[in-house]
Write an enzyme that holds these catalytic residues in place. Sequence first.
Site, PDB file in Angstrom:
ATOM      1  N   TYR A 153      18.295 -59.633  10.491  1.00  0.00           N
ATOM      2  CA  TYR A 153      18.163 -59.539  11.941  1.00  0.00           C
ATOM      3  C   TYR A 153      18.394 -58.107  12.413  1.00  0.00           C
ATOM      4  CZ  TYR A 153      18.970 -60.566  16.899  1.00  0.00           C
ATOM      5  OH  TYR A 153      18.902 -60.590  18.270  1.00  0.00           O
ATOM      6  N   LYS A 157      15.537 -55.584  14.122  1.00  0.00           N
ATOM      7  CA  LYS A 157      15.681 -55.102  15.495  1.00  0.00           C
ATOM      8  C   LYS A 157      15.727 -53.577  15.538  1.00  0.00           C
ATOM      9  CE  LYS A 157      15.607 -59.101  17.494  1.00  0.00           C
ATOM     10  NZ  LYS A 157      14.433 -59.487  18.312  1.00  0.00           N
TER      11      LYS A 157
END
Length: 247
Positions: A153, A157
Amino acid sequence: MSAGTGRLEGKRALVVGGAGSIGAAIVTKLVAEGAMVVAADRNASALAGVTAEGSVSSAVIDIADAQSVADGVAEAVSAMGGLDIVVNATGISHQGRTIDEETIEGWNEVLAVNLTGSFVLVKATLEHLGEGSSYVFVSSTGAERGLPLNLAYGATKAGLANFTKGLSNAVAARGIRVNTVGPGLMAYPVRNDQDSTDRRVGRTEVVPLGRLGEGSDIANVVAFLASDEAGWVTGQNVYVDGGSLAR
Protein backbone atom coordinates in the site's frame (compact mmCIF):
# COMPACT_ATOMS: atom_id res chain seq x y z
CA MET A 1 -21.07 18.48 3.18
CA SER A 2 -20.76 22.19 2.47
CA ALA A 3 -23.19 23.85 0.09
CA GLY A 4 -22.17 24.15 -3.54
CA THR A 5 -21.02 27.35 -5.23
CA GLY A 6 -21.65 26.29 -8.82
CA ARG A 7 -17.90 26.27 -9.52
CA LEU A 8 -18.26 23.08 -11.63
CA GLU A 9 -21.34 24.10 -13.58
CA GLY A 10 -21.28 22.47 -17.01
CA LYS A 11 -18.39 20.15 -16.18
CA ARG A 12 -18.61 16.41 -16.86
CA ALA A 13 -16.97 14.18 -14.27
CA LEU A 14 -16.16 10.49 -14.00
CA VAL A 15 -15.52 9.26 -10.45
CA VAL A 16 -14.08 5.75 -10.30
CA GLY A 17 -14.42 4.16 -6.87
CA GLY A 18 -17.61 6.15 -6.49
CA ALA A 19 -19.27 3.65 -4.15
CA GLY A 20 -16.59 3.88 -1.46
CA SER A 21 -16.75 6.16 1.57
CA ILE A 22 -14.53 8.82 0.04
CA GLY A 23 -15.70 8.25 -3.54
CA ALA A 24 -19.35 8.67 -2.64
CA ALA A 25 -18.60 11.92 -0.82
CA ILE A 26 -16.75 13.16 -3.90
CA VAL A 27 -19.70 12.28 -6.14
CA THR A 28 -22.09 14.15 -3.85
CA LYS A 29 -19.84 17.21 -3.71
CA LEU A 30 -19.25 17.41 -7.45
CA VAL A 31 -22.99 17.21 -8.10
CA ALA A 32 -23.58 19.93 -5.50
CA GLU A 33 -21.07 22.11 -7.36
CA GLY A 34 -23.03 21.72 -10.59
CA ALA A 35 -21.16 18.93 -12.37
CA MET A 36 -22.73 16.13 -14.37
CA VAL A 37 -21.33 12.93 -12.82
CA VAL A 38 -20.95 9.28 -13.70
CA ALA A 39 -20.12 7.28 -10.59
CA ALA A 40 -18.25 4.07 -11.41
CA ASP A 41 -17.29 1.12 -9.25
CA ARG A 42 -16.81 -2.62 -9.55
CA ASN A 43 -19.56 -3.02 -6.95
CA ALA A 44 -22.69 -2.40 -9.01
CA SER A 45 -25.12 -2.89 -6.11
CA ALA A 46 -23.31 -0.34 -3.94
CA LEU A 47 -23.63 2.26 -6.70
CA ALA A 48 -27.41 2.21 -6.31
CA GLY A 49 -27.19 4.11 -3.04
CA VAL A 50 -24.89 6.74 -4.56
CA THR A 51 -26.89 7.39 -7.73
CA ALA A 52 -30.11 7.67 -5.74
CA GLU A 53 -28.76 10.77 -4.00
CA GLY A 54 -28.85 13.09 -7.00
CA SER A 55 -28.58 13.54 -10.74
CA VAL A 56 -25.88 10.88 -11.11
CA SER A 57 -25.63 8.01 -13.57
CA SER A 58 -23.53 4.91 -13.01
CA ALA A 59 -21.10 2.58 -14.78
CA VAL A 60 -19.39 -0.61 -13.69
CA ILE A 61 -15.60 -0.32 -13.77
CA ASP A 62 -13.09 -2.74 -12.27
CA ILE A 63 -9.95 -0.59 -12.17
CA ALA A 64 -7.75 -3.71 -12.24
CA ASP A 65 -9.26 -4.85 -15.56
CA ALA A 66 -8.17 -2.80 -18.59
CA GLN A 67 -11.13 -3.89 -20.72
CA SER A 68 -13.57 -3.03 -17.95
CA VAL A 69 -11.99 0.42 -17.70
CA ALA A 70 -12.19 0.97 -21.45
CA ASP A 71 -15.83 -0.14 -21.57
CA GLY A 72 -16.82 1.96 -18.55
CA VAL A 73 -15.10 5.07 -19.88
CA ALA A 74 -16.84 4.66 -23.24
CA GLU A 75 -20.17 4.38 -21.42
CA ALA A 76 -19.48 7.52 -19.39
CA VAL A 77 -18.40 9.52 -22.43
CA SER A 78 -21.52 8.41 -24.27
CA ALA A 79 -23.76 9.35 -21.34
CA MET A 80 -22.27 12.82 -20.82
CA GLY A 81 -21.01 13.70 -24.28
CA GLY A 82 -17.40 13.99 -23.13
CA LEU A 83 -15.19 14.37 -20.07
CA ASP A 84 -13.72 17.31 -18.18
CA ILE A 85 -12.85 15.76 -14.80
CA VAL A 86 -11.53 12.28 -14.01
CA VAL A 87 -11.24 11.20 -10.38
CA ASN A 88 -9.75 7.90 -9.26
CA ALA A 89 -10.79 7.13 -5.69
CA THR A 90 -10.10 3.38 -5.79
CA GLY A 91 -7.72 1.66 -3.43
CA ILE A 92 -7.06 -1.55 -1.50
CA SER A 93 -4.60 -2.57 1.19
CA HIS A 94 -3.31 -5.61 3.01
CA GLN A 95 -3.08 -3.92 6.38
CA GLY A 96 -1.38 -6.09 8.99
CA ARG A 97 0.73 -8.29 6.72
CA THR A 98 4.40 -8.54 7.60
CA ILE A 99 7.07 -8.91 4.93
CA ASP A 100 7.05 -12.64 5.70
CA GLU A 101 3.28 -12.86 5.25
CA GLU A 102 2.89 -10.77 2.11
CA THR A 103 2.97 -12.72 -1.14
CA ILE A 104 3.96 -11.85 -4.68
CA GLU A 105 0.33 -12.38 -5.68
CA GLY A 106 -0.82 -10.05 -2.92
CA TRP A 107 1.74 -7.43 -3.86
CA ASN A 108 0.65 -7.53 -7.50
CA GLU A 109 -3.01 -7.29 -6.50
CA VAL A 110 -2.42 -4.04 -4.62
CA LEU A 111 -0.19 -2.70 -7.40
CA ALA A 112 -2.84 -3.41 -10.04
CA VAL A 113 -5.49 -1.37 -8.22
CA ASN A 114 -3.53 1.38 -6.50
CA LEU A 115 -0.99 2.30 -9.16
CA THR A 116 -1.41 0.52 -12.49
CA GLY A 117 -5.13 1.27 -12.37
CA SER A 118 -4.48 5.01 -12.57
CA PHE A 119 -2.22 4.52 -15.58
CA VAL A 120 -4.86 2.38 -17.30
CA LEU A 121 -7.53 4.98 -16.51
CA VAL A 122 -5.41 7.77 -18.00
CA LYS A 123 -4.78 5.74 -21.16
CA ALA A 124 -8.54 5.23 -21.55
CA THR A 125 -9.58 8.83 -20.86
CA LEU A 126 -6.82 11.11 -22.13
CA GLU A 127 -8.15 11.36 -25.69
CA HIS A 128 -11.44 12.68 -24.29
CA LEU A 129 -9.93 15.50 -22.23
CA GLY A 130 -9.21 18.97 -23.55
CA GLU A 131 -7.82 22.25 -22.29
CA GLY A 132 -9.10 23.08 -18.81
CA SER A 133 -9.66 19.44 -17.89
CA SER A 134 -8.14 17.74 -14.87
CA TYR A 135 -7.24 14.47 -13.20
CA VAL A 136 -7.48 14.04 -9.43
CA PHE A 137 -6.16 10.87 -7.85
CA VAL A 138 -6.88 9.89 -4.24
CA SER A 139 -3.72 8.75 -2.50
CA SER A 140 -2.81 8.64 1.21
CA THR A 141 -0.42 10.07 3.76
CA GLY A 142 0.98 6.55 3.63
CA ALA A 143 2.93 7.81 0.61
CA GLU A 144 5.11 9.75 3.05
CA ARG A 145 5.45 7.17 5.83
CA GLY A 146 7.16 3.84 6.22
CA LEU A 147 4.40 1.23 6.62
CA PRO A 148 6.03 -2.03 7.76
CA LEU A 149 2.65 -3.78 8.03
CA ASN A 150 1.28 -2.40 4.77
CA LEU A 151 4.27 -2.43 2.44
CA ALA A 152 2.47 -2.74 -0.88
CA TYR A 153 0.00 0.00 0.00
CA GLY A 154 2.68 2.51 1.01
CA ALA A 155 4.80 1.74 -2.04
CA THR A 156 1.89 2.17 -4.46
CA LYS A 157 0.74 5.43 -2.91
CA ALA A 158 4.27 6.83 -3.09
CA GLY A 159 4.38 5.68 -6.70
CA LEU A 160 1.09 7.44 -7.39
CA ALA A 161 2.53 10.68 -6.03
CA ASN A 162 5.45 10.47 -8.46
CA PHE A 163 3.16 9.40 -11.32
CA THR A 164 1.14 12.55 -10.65
CA LYS A 165 4.21 14.76 -10.99
CA GLY A 166 5.39 13.09 -14.18
CA LEU A 167 1.97 13.04 -15.81
CA SER A 168 1.36 16.68 -14.95
CA ASN A 169 4.40 17.60 -17.04
CA ALA A 170 3.46 15.20 -19.82
CA VAL A 171 0.03 16.76 -20.38
CA ALA A 172 0.63 20.38 -19.36
CA ALA A 173 0.98 21.55 -22.96
CA ARG A 174 -2.54 20.24 -23.59
CA GLY A 175 -3.90 22.42 -20.79
CA ILE A 176 -4.71 19.40 -18.59
CA ARG A 177 -3.92 19.51 -14.88
CA VAL A 178 -3.06 16.55 -12.64
CA ASN A 179 -3.15 16.51 -8.84
CA THR A 180 -3.38 14.05 -5.97
CA VAL A 181 -5.26 14.33 -2.67
CA GLY A 182 -3.83 12.33 0.22
CA PRO A 183 -6.24 11.62 3.09
CA GLY A 184 -4.92 11.08 6.60
CA LEU A 185 -6.64 9.06 9.32
CA MET A 186 -10.29 8.78 8.38
CA ALA A 187 -13.46 8.14 10.40
CA TYR A 188 -14.61 5.20 8.33
CA PRO A 189 -17.76 3.36 9.40
CA VAL A 190 -17.17 0.80 12.14
CA ARG A 191 -16.70 -2.60 10.50
CA ASN A 192 -15.99 -4.88 13.46
CA ASP A 193 -15.66 -4.98 17.23
CA GLN A 194 -11.92 -4.34 17.05
CA ASP A 195 -12.54 -0.83 15.73
CA SER A 196 -13.58 0.29 19.19
CA THR A 197 -14.18 3.72 20.66
CA ASP A 198 -10.88 3.43 22.55
CA ARG A 199 -9.01 2.76 19.32
CA ARG A 200 -10.64 5.75 17.63
CA VAL A 201 -9.69 7.97 20.56
CA GLY A 202 -6.12 6.76 20.27
CA ARG A 203 -6.07 7.53 16.55
CA THR A 204 -7.50 10.99 17.15
CA GLU A 205 -4.71 11.82 19.57
CA VAL A 206 -2.12 11.76 16.78
CA VAL A 207 -4.07 14.32 14.71
CA PRO A 208 -3.14 17.90 15.70
CA LEU A 209 -6.59 19.23 14.76
CA GLY A 210 -8.13 16.71 17.14
CA ARG A 211 -10.47 14.67 14.96
CA LEU A 212 -10.49 12.03 12.26
CA GLY A 213 -11.22 13.01 8.68
CA GLU A 214 -14.62 12.78 7.02
CA GLY A 215 -15.35 12.06 3.37
CA SER A 216 -16.45 15.66 2.95
CA ASP A 217 -12.99 16.91 4.00
CA ILE A 218 -11.48 15.10 1.03
CA ALA A 219 -14.33 15.89 -1.36
CA ASN A 220 -14.05 19.63 -0.73
CA VAL A 221 -10.40 19.62 -1.78
CA VAL A 222 -11.08 17.42 -4.81
CA ALA A 223 -13.78 19.84 -5.96
CA PHE A 224 -11.40 22.78 -5.66
CA LEU A 225 -8.63 21.01 -7.57
CA ALA A 226 -11.08 20.04 -10.32
CA SER A 227 -12.35 23.61 -10.67
CA ASP A 228 -11.06 26.56 -12.66
CA GLU A 229 -10.16 28.18 -9.32
CA ALA A 230 -7.19 25.79 -9.26
CA GLY A 231 -6.20 26.68 -12.81
CA TRP A 232 -2.55 27.22 -11.86
CA VAL A 233 -2.28 24.17 -9.63
CA THR A 234 -0.83 21.00 -11.12
CA GLY A 235 1.61 18.26 -10.18
CA GLN A 236 0.75 18.63 -6.51
CA ASN A 237 0.18 16.05 -3.79
CA VAL A 238 -2.17 17.78 -1.36
CA TYR A 239 -2.38 16.07 2.02
CA VAL A 240 -5.65 16.48 3.91
CA ASP A 241 -4.77 15.03 7.28
CA GLY A 242 -5.55 17.42 10.11
CA GLY A 243 -1.84 18.21 10.39
CA SER A 244 -0.65 14.64 11.01
CA LEU A 245 2.32 14.79 8.64
CA ALA A 246 3.46 18.04 10.25
CA ARG A 247 4.02 16.39 13.63
